[in-house]
Design an enzyme around this catalytic site. Structure first.
Site, short mmCIF file in Angstrom:
data_model
loop_
_atom_site.label_atom_id
_atom_site.label_comp_id
_atom_site.label_asym_id
_atom_site.label_seq_id
_atom_site.Cartn_x
_atom_site.Cartn_y
_atom_site.Cartn_z
N CYS A 1 0.83 -1.20 0.00
CA CYS A 1 0.00 0.00 0.00
C CYS A 1 0.87 1.26 0.00
O CYS A 1 0.50 2.28 -0.57
CB CYS A 1 -0.94 0.00 1.20
N CYS B 1 13.43 4.71 -7.55
CA CYS B 1 11.97 4.59 -7.39
C CYS B 1 11.64 5.17 -6.02
O CYS B 1 12.29 6.11 -5.57
CB CYS B 1 11.51 3.14 -7.53
#
Ligand SMILES: [Zn+2]
Length: 405
Positions: A206, A363
Site C-alpha cells: 500500500c 523509485c
C-alpha cells in the site's frame, strides 16, 4: 456452515455493561449469552494500521473483554488518511499506545494488552499464546505467512484481511475447526489458498501503490463481523470462503476455498513443521534484482554529488525515475526523467534511453529500481546503477522540504 461458539460466556454482566450493550442484548441471536461470550473473549489484533484501526475500535465497542494490540510502528502523518484510531496529536507516538488510548475512550471496560514490538520467530508464539482469536491486519507477506503458521501450531483461528487501492479480501482461516459433533470440517489455511508468496516486486505494498482510506473500514468491519460470529457461534463464518470486494464496481463475491491435501503446513505430508525463515521465503527482492544491485547501488548522498558534477558539466548521466506519474507529482529528485517500471517490463523504455550515457535509476524505496536495473543491465548498460532508499531517502536526508508519502 455454522460452528459451536469459540468462547465460553463470562459469569455475568454488570449493570453498566447491560446498559452499554443493550442494542446487542435485544438481538435474539446475540442476547445475554452472546454478550457474555464477547466479554470473556481474548482477541489479538496484529497491526494498528489500516485494517487494525477500524477492527480495534469495533471490537472494543462490541465489548470484547480483552484486546491485544501487536504493533511496533509509530504514527506518521500519512497514516491519518485511513488509520482512524489515531489522531493529529498522536503523530510520532507508538501506534500501540495511541490505539490503546482510543480504545479506553471508546470503552473503558475493555482490558487492553499492548505488545509494542515487532513480531518475529522469537516472540510470535509467546505473544499469540492465550488468545482465543487473532485478527490479522498485516501489510506484508512475510508476516502473513508467519501469522498463519503460528496460529496453526497454536490451533488459534484467525480472521485475515488484505487491501490494495480499491480491492479487498477477507477470510477466516481455521484449519482445526470442528462442527457441532466435534468432527473436523477440513477447513483450509492461508497456505492452502496461497501456497507461494508472489514473486518479489510483483505485488506492490500500500505504501508503494496506495489504498483508498475507506476501503480499510469495509474490510476491517468484515473481519470484526466474522470475529464476533466465531466467538459467539452465530451465523455462518467465512471459514473455507474467500470474500472479494471491489469498491469501484461495488461488488462482493464469495469464493469457496478448499483445504489443499498437499498443503505444506496443514496437508497430509506437511513439510513446514515449525516456524521458518519468512523473510527468505518471501524474498525482499528477486534474485535477478539482488544480483543486479550488488555493487551497483549508490546512496542519495552520492547522487547529490553526481548531480552537482552534472550541473558543472564534469559528468553526464541520465537519472530515471521508474515510479508512476501520480507518484512523480508528489515529489521528485530534481533533474530526473520519468519512465515507469511498466515500460521497462514491456521493453519500450529501452528505446528512450541514450546508449552513450550512464543510466542512474530510482523509485520510491529501491525495490522497483532494482528490478529495472536488472533489465537495463541485461540490455547491455553495464555501468548502470540504482539509488538505494529511493526518493524516500532523498526527502529524508537531502531535501526535507518535499512531501513524503
Ligand atoms: Zn493449509
Amino acid at each position: 456452515m455454522s460452528f459451536p461458539a469459540l468462547v465460553e460466556p463470562a459469569a455475568e454482566l454488570t449493570i453498566d455493561e447491560v446498559r452499554r450493550y443493550s442494542r446487542h442484548l435485544i438481538i435474539p441471536d446475540v442476547g445475554m449469552t452472546g454478550q457474555k461470550r464477547l466479554k470473556n473473549a481474548k482477541v489479538l489484533v496484529i497491526g494498528a494500521g489500516g485494517l487494525g484501526s477500524p477492527a480495534l475500535l469495533y471490537l472494543a465497542a462490541a465489548g470484547v473483554g480483552t484486546i491485544g494490540i501487536a504493533e511496533f510502528d509509530e504514527v506518521d502523518e500519512s497514516n491519518l488518511q485511513r488509520q482512524i484510531i489515531h489522531g493529529q496529536s498522536d503523530i510520532g507516538r507508538p501506534k500501540a499506545e495511541s490505539a490503546r488510548d482510543s480504545i479506553r475512550e471508546a470503552n473503558p471496560y475493555v482490558d487492553v494488552v499492548v505488545h509494542n514490538e515487532r513480531l518475529d520467530n522469537d516472540n510470535v508464539l509467546q505473544v499469540f499464546e492465550g488468545y482465543d482469536l487473532i485478527v490479522d491486519g498485516t501489510d506484508n507477506f512475510a508476516t502473513r505467512y508467519m501469522v498463519n503458521d503460528a496460529a496453526y501450531f497454536l490451533k488459534i483461528p484467525y480472521v485475515w484481511g488484505s487491501i490494495y487501492r480499491f480491492d479487498g479480501q477477507a477470510s477466516v482461516f481455521w484449519p482445526h475447526a470442528e462442527d457441532e459433533n466435534g468432527q473436523s470440517v477440513d477447513a483450509p489455511c492461508y497456505r492452502c489458498l496461497y501456497p507461494e508468496p508472489p514473486p518479489p516486486g510483483m505485488v506492490p505494498s500500500c505504501a508503494e501503490g496506495g489504498v483508498l482510506g475507506v476501503l480499510c473500514a469495509s474490510i476491517g468491519s468484515i473481519q470484526v463481523n466474522e470475529a464476533i460470529k466465531v466467538i459467539t457461534g452465530i451465523g455462518d463464518p467465512i471459514v473455507g470462503k474467500l470474500m472479494i470486494y471491489d469498491a469501484l464496481e461495488m461488488e462482493y463475491r464469495k469464493l469457496k476455498v478448499r483445504k489443499d491435501p498437499n498443503c505444506a503446513l496443514c496437508g497430509d505430508n506437511a513439510t513446514v513443521t515449525g516456524l521458518i525463515d519468512y523473510e527468505t521465503f518471501c524474498g525482499a527482492i528477486s534474485d535477478d534484482a539482488a544480483e543486479a544491485a550488488a555493487g551497483s547501488t549508490i546512496s542519495v548522498v552520492q547522487l547529490e554529488h553526481m548531480l552537482k558534477e552534472r550541473s558543472e558539466g564534469t559528468r553526464d548521466f541520465v537519472l530515471v525515475d521508474v515510479r508512476e506519474p501520480n507518484e512523480y507529482e508528489i515529489n521528485q529528485i530534481p533533474g530526473s526523467v520519468l519512465i515507469p517500471k511498466g515500460d521497462f517490463l514491456n521493453g519500450s523504455a529501452l528505446e528512450k534511453l541514450p546508449s552513450d550515457k550512464q543510466i542512474v535509476m530510482h523509485c520510491k524505496t529501491g525495490v522497483r529500481s532494482a528490478e529495472t536495473l536488472a533489465i537495463v543491465k541485461g540490455a547491455g548498460y553495464s555501468d548502470a546503477v540504482h539509488v538505494g532508499g529511493g526518493v524516500v531517502a532523498w526527502v529524508n536526508q537531502i531535501d526535507p522540504s518535499q512531501p513524503s508519502y
